[in-house]
Design a protein around this motif. Structure first.
Motif, short mmCIF file in Angstrom:
data_model
loop_
_atom_site.label_atom_id
_atom_site.label_comp_id
_atom_site.label_asym_id
_atom_site.label_seq_id
_atom_site.Cartn_x
_atom_site.Cartn_y
_atom_site.Cartn_z
N LEU A 185 1.26 7.86 -6.11
CA LEU A 185 0.25 8.89 -6.36
C LEU A 185 0.87 10.27 -6.51
N LEU A 242 -4.49 12.47 4.16
CA LEU A 242 -3.22 11.83 4.50
C LEU A 242 -2.04 12.78 4.42
N ARG A 273 1.22 6.95 5.91
CA ARG A 273 -0.04 7.13 5.19
C ARG A 273 -0.73 5.78 4.95
N ALA A 274 0.07 4.79 4.57
CA ALA A 274 -0.47 3.45 4.35
C ALA A 274 -1.03 2.88 5.65
N LEU A 295 -4.38 4.35 6.24
CA LEU A 295 -5.36 3.75 5.33
C LEU A 295 -5.77 2.36 5.80
N LEU A 324 -8.46 2.49 -2.17
CA LEU A 324 -7.74 3.70 -2.57
C LEU A 324 -7.90 3.86 -4.07
N PRO A 382 -0.45 13.13 -1.97
CA PRO A 382 -1.38 12.25 -1.25
C PRO A 382 -2.76 12.89 -1.12
N HIS A 421 1.89 2.11 -3.49
CA HIS A 421 0.81 2.74 -4.26
C HIS A 421 0.60 4.19 -3.82
N VAL A 422 0.66 4.43 -2.53
CA VAL A 422 0.49 5.80 -2.02
C VAL A 422 1.62 6.69 -2.56
N GLU A 423 2.83 6.19 -2.52
CA GLU A 423 3.98 6.96 -3.00
C GLU A 423 3.85 7.26 -4.49
N PRO A 461 5.13 7.69 3.14
CA PRO A 461 4.17 6.74 2.59
C PRO A 461 3.79 5.62 3.55
N LEU A 477 0.82 -1.20 0.00
CA LEU A 477 0.00 0.00 0.00
C LEU A 477 0.86 1.26 0.00
#
Length: 86
Positions: free
Chosen positions: A40, A47, A56-57, A60, A67, A43, A36-38, A53, A33
């Protein structure tokens, strides 16, 4: 608010468009996760106050199960309990 039982689960089913479902450990799910956040770039607003990241993950995982990566393209994760075979 996060369900404390989620913190006790060691595995997650992760779903990505165009791929088979996978079962990952909690640590693997966090890294999956976070990647994937990174990717993006910027954010989501809820987040943005977190430093990296992984943090943030972690939020989530505690508060969501989906997401959106792009319009109409989302990833999902669901905590599962694996029962030992016996």
């Amino acid at each position: 608010m996060s369900d404390p039982l989620l913190r006790e689960l060691d595995h997650f089913v992760v779903l990505e468009p165009g791929q088979d479902e996978r079962i990952l450990t909690a640590a693997e799910t966090l890294l999956w996760l976070a990647g994937h956040v990174e990717a993006l770039g910027d954010p989501p607003a809820d987040l943005a106050d977190l430093a990296d990241p992984e943090a943030r993950a972690g939020r989530l995982i505690d508060t969501a199960c989906e997401l959106e990566l792009a319009p109409g393209c989302s990833i999902q994760w669901f905590a599962v309990r694996l029962e030992p075979r016996g």
